[in-house]
Design a protein around this motif. Structure first.
Motif, mmCIF file in Angstrom:
data_model
loop_
_atom_site.group_PDB
_atom_site.id
_atom_site.type_symbol
_atom_site.label_atom_id
_atom_site.label_comp_id
_atom_site.label_asym_id
_atom_site.label_seq_id
_atom_site.Cartn_x
_atom_site.Cartn_y
_atom_site.Cartn_z
ATOM 1 N N GLU A 1 24.579 44.340 31.701
ATOM 2 C CA GLU A 1 23.214 44.799 31.220
ATOM 3 C C GLU A 1 22.540 43.565 30.608
ATOM 4 O O GLU A 1 23.356 42.625 30.177
ATOM 5 C CB GLU A 1 23.211 45.858 30.301
ATOM 6 N N ARG A 2 21.261 43.570 30.759
ATOM 7 C CA ARG A 2 20.538 42.292 30.030
ATOM 8 C C ARG A 2 19.576 42.817 29.074
ATOM 9 O O ARG A 2 19.204 44.135 28.854
ATOM 10 C CB ARG A 2 19.729 41.695 31.396
ATOM 11 N N GLY A 3 19.136 42.225 28.216
ATOM 12 C CA GLY A 3 18.048 42.487 27.258
ATOM 13 C C GLY A 3 18.639 42.560 25.936
ATOM 14 O O GLY A 3 19.717 42.464 25.610
ATOM 15 N N PRO A 4 17.581 43.022 24.774
ATOM 16 C CA PRO A 4 18.126 43.286 23.541
ATOM 17 C C PRO A 4 18.683 44.385 23.477
ATOM 18 O O PRO A 4 18.688 45.359 24.131
ATOM 19 C CB PRO A 4 16.940 42.919 22.932
ATOM 20 N N SER A 5 19.276 44.687 22.263
ATOM 21 C CA SER A 5 19.728 46.122 21.675
ATOM 22 C C SER A 5 19.093 46.216 20.418
ATOM 23 O O SER A 5 18.371 45.370 19.749
ATOM 24 C CB SER A 5 21.220 45.793 21.484
ATOM 25 N N THR B 1 19.305 43.223 18.025
ATOM 26 C CA THR B 1 19.030 41.947 18.275
ATOM 27 C C THR B 1 17.735 41.675 17.461
ATOM 28 O O THR B 1 16.682 42.167 17.330
ATOM 29 C CB THR B 1 18.651 42.007 19.846
ATOM 30 N N LEU C 1 13.421 40.035 20.395
ATOM 31 C CA LEU C 1 13.394 40.915 21.583
ATOM 32 C C LEU C 1 13.338 40.199 22.615
ATOM 33 O O LEU C 1 13.622 40.813 23.764
ATOM 34 C CB LEU C 1 11.998 41.581 21.269
ATOM 35 N N THR C 2 12.656 38.990 22.891
ATOM 36 C CA THR C 2 12.189 38.601 24.214
ATOM 37 C C THR C 2 13.302 37.675 24.771
ATOM 38 O O THR C 2 13.261 37.242 26.011
ATOM 39 C CB THR C 2 10.933 37.826 23.873
ATOM 40 N N GLY C 3 14.456 36.992 24.011
ATOM 41 C CA GLY C 3 15.350 36.332 24.534
ATOM 42 C C GLY C 3 16.393 37.010 25.073
ATOM 43 O O GLY C 3 16.450 38.336 25.221
ATOM 44 N N GLU C 4 17.676 36.298 25.397
ATOM 45 C CA GLU C 4 18.690 37.003 25.987
ATOM 46 C C GLU C 4 19.857 36.900 24.677
ATOM 47 O O GLU C 4 20.445 35.502 24.479
ATOM 48 C CB GLU C 4 19.285 36.479 27.078
#
Lengths: 162, 323
Positions: A115-119, A122, A125-128
Motif C-alpha cells: 500500500e502507498r500513502g499516509p496512515s 503520518t 499527508l502528501t509524501g511517502e
C-alpha cells in the motif's frame, strides 16, 4: 449460484449459497484452512486474505460476490519451495506464540507493504512516509494477537520493509 | 443467516430496477454482512452495487466528484484529496482498519448503522431495529451514546468519521431512485431520531447513492481530531472536523465545526460557528463558542463525560488552527 474465482493461482468454479462467506468457502469447500475464523465479525483480522492484491476480511466478504476475483491466502504466499520473506522473518524474529493469528498477520502485512500513502499517524499527508514502528503498528491495527506477540511482529515486518 | 437472493447490478439504473421491498444494496459489506450474521438485517435480496462504474475521483469545477463505490482507502490516499481536502483524508484514515478501508465504500460508510449495543443484539428491544419495542439504552449501557439531539425513542450515535468531515465540507450526496435523481446536501442526509429512529437518513426506499461532490475547500486551516478508547481501530467517543479562517486582524473570518460521536447525525455545530464569526480568535471566544453549542446537550448518567470532552476538543482544535 455458480461463481468462478482464482485461489492462489488455481481457478475454481463452485456453486455457492449466497449466505456463505469467502472464509467459509476457502476453509470448508476448498480445504484451505490456513485462513482462520476468529471473531467472524471483521474485528480480529485472523481471516485476512488478499483479494485482487489488496488485503481484505474474508469473513465479511460474501463468496457469491467474488466472481472473477483473484484470492491469495497464506497457503499461496510461499513459492518454489521458498518461504515468502515475511514468513521467513516471522520465524527469524519469533513473531508468534500460538500461531492462530499468524496467517492473517502475514497476509495483512503483505498487503500493507504494497500500500502507498499516509496512515493516521503520518505527520505529512502528501509524501511517502518511512515505515517506522509506529507506522507499522497503526497499519496493522486490524490484526489482533491475543498472545501479545506484537513487539516481534513489528520487528519482523520492519525487517522486510527495509 | 436468513436466506436471500443475490444479483449483481450492471449499472445504477439496473440496480434501481431490481429494487423491491426487502431488497438491500450491497457495497463493501463490512457493516451489512455483519448485521446479517447478527440477524439485525434480514434482506430478502441483495443487489450488489460494489462493482458499478462509480469508483472514480475527478475534479469537478472548483471541487471534487467522488464515486459512491470508491473504497475508503482509495479516497484517503488520492493525491487530490490529500492536497486539497486534508481533513477528509484524515477523517477516513482515523476510521476502522486497513482491511476494512480497502473493502468499505464511500456510500456504505455514510449509510452504515449505529454500533449501539442494543441495536446489534436481537435478543434486546430496540426502537431502531423494532419500532415501538423500547430503548433499553436509556436506562442501560449508553456510555458511548448521544448527548445532543436524541429523543425518548433513541439515543444512538452515527459512527462514521467520513460523514463528520463531509458535513464540515458541505458535501452533496447524489442519489438515483425510482422517483428519479436528486441531490441531498450535507448536513441533511442524516436525520435526528425523533419518533422514527428506524430511519437513519432522508433516503427513500430504493434510492441509491451514486456520488458525493465536494465544493471548493473552504478558506482557512482544517483539522480532524478523534478521541477514542484505544489508539486505533475504534469508534469515536467524540470527534471533530474543524475549519478556521482567521483574518489578518485576528478575528474569525469563517469557520466550520462538525462533531462526531455525540448525536444520531454528524453534528454541525452551528451555534458555536455563530459565536465565532467576527470574534477575536483565541481561547476566550473558543470556550464561549463551545459552551454555546453544548448548552443544548442532554447527557445521560453514564455519558456526561462527553460534554466536557467535546468542549475541550473544540477549544483545543481551534487553538491548534489559530495562526
Amino acid at each position: 449460484m455458480e461463481i468462478t474465482l482464482e485461489v492462489n493461482g488455481v481457478p475454481h468454479t463452485v456453486v455457492v449459497d449466497p449466505r456463505i462467506s469467502l472464509l467459509d468457502l476457502l476453509r470448508e469447500r476448498l480445504e484451505l484452512t490456513g485462513s482462520k475464523k476468529g471473531c467472524d465479525h471483521g474485528q480480529c483480522g485472523a481471516c485476512t486474505v488478499l483479494i485482487d492484491g489488496r488485503r481484505a476480511l474474508s469473513c465479511l466478504a460474501l463468496a457469491v460476490a467474488q466472481e472473477g476475483s483473484e484470492i491469495t491466502t497464506v497457503e499461496g504466499l510461499a513459492g518454489d519451495g521458498q518461504l515468502h520473506p515475511l514468513q521467513a522473518a516471522f520465524l527469524e524474529h519469533d513473531a508468534l506464540q500460538c500461531g492462530y493469528c499468524t496467517p492473517g498477520q502475514l497476509c495483512s502485512a503483505v498487503g500493507m507493504l504494497a500500500e502507498r500513502g499516509p496512515s493516521a499517524v503520518t505527520e505529512e499527508l502528501t509524501g511517502e512516509p518511512e515505515l517506522t514502528a509506529a507506522e507499522i503498528r497503526e497499519r496493522m491495527s486490524g490484526n489482533l494477537c491475543r498472545c501479545g506477540a506484537y513487539p516481534n511482529i513489528v520487528t519482523a515486518i520492519a525487517a522486510v520493509a527495509r | 443467516m436468513k436466506a436471500f437472493g443475490y444479483a449483481r447490478a450492471a449499472d445504477p439504473a439496473d440496480a434501481v430496477a431490481r429494487f423491491r421491498p426487502g431488497t438491500m444494496y450491497l457495497g463493501g459489506g463490512t457493516n451489512l454482512v455483519d448485521l446479517m450474521r447478527l440477524g439485525v438485517a434480514e434482506p430478502e435480496a441483495l443487489v450488489d452495487v460494489s462493482r458499478l462504474p462509480l469508483s472514480g475521483i475527478e475534479p469537478e469545477g472548483d471541487g471534487l466528484r467522488v464515486g459512491a463505490a470508491v473504497r475508503n482507502s482509495d479516497l484517503a490516499t488520492h493525491p487530490l484529496v490529500r492536497e486539497r481536502y486534508p481533513m477528509l483524508a484524515r477523517a477516513v484514515l482515523a476510521g476502522a482498519s486497513g482491511q476494512v478501508r480497502n473493502m468499505a465504500t464511500v456510500a456504505g460508510n455514510l449509510l452504515q448503522r449505529t454500533r449501539c449495543p442494543y441495536f446489534q443484539d436481537v435478543s434486546k428491544p430496540c426502537n431502531k431495529r423494532r419500532p415501538g419495542s423500547g430503548c433499553p439504552a436509556i436506562a442501560g449501557d449508553h456510555a458511548n451514546l448521544a448527548v445532543l439531539g436524541h429523543s425518548p425513542a433513541c439515543v444512538a450515535t452515527h459512527p462514521s468519521d467520513l460523514a463528520v468531515a463531509l458535513v464540515a465540507l458541505e458535501a452533496r450526496v447524489h442519489v438515483t431512485g425510482p422517483g428519479g435523481t436528486r441531490v441531498v446536501p450535507m448536513p441533511g442526509l442524516h436525520r435526528l431520531p425523533g419518533d422514527e429512529p428506524q430511519r437513519d437518513t432522508v433516503l427513500e426506499p430504493g434510492e441509491l447513492v451514486t456520488a458525493v461532490t465536494l465544493p471548493a475547500p473552504p478558506p482557512g486551516a482544517s483539522l480532524y481530531r478523534k478521541v477514542r478508547e484505544r489508539a486505533s481501530f475504534a469508534f469515536a467517543l467524540v470527534s471533530i472536523a474543524a475549519v478556521l479562517d482567521v483574518a489578518p486582524g485576528g478575528t474569525v473570518a469563517g469557520c466550520r465545526i462538525a462533531l462526531g460521536g455525540v448525536a444520531h447525525v454528524p453534528w454541525r455545530a452551528e451555534r458555536a460557528e455563530r459565536v465565532l464569526r467576527g470574534a477575536p480568535a483565541g481561547e476566550e471566544a473558543f470556550l464561549r463558542a463551545a459552551e454555546a453549542e453544548l448548552e443544548g446537550a442532554e447527557p445521560l448518567p453514564r455519558n456526561a463525560y462527553k460534554v466536557p470532552l467535546a468542549r475541550n476538543l473544540i477549544v483545543r482544535t481551534l487553538l491548534e488552527l489559530t495562526p
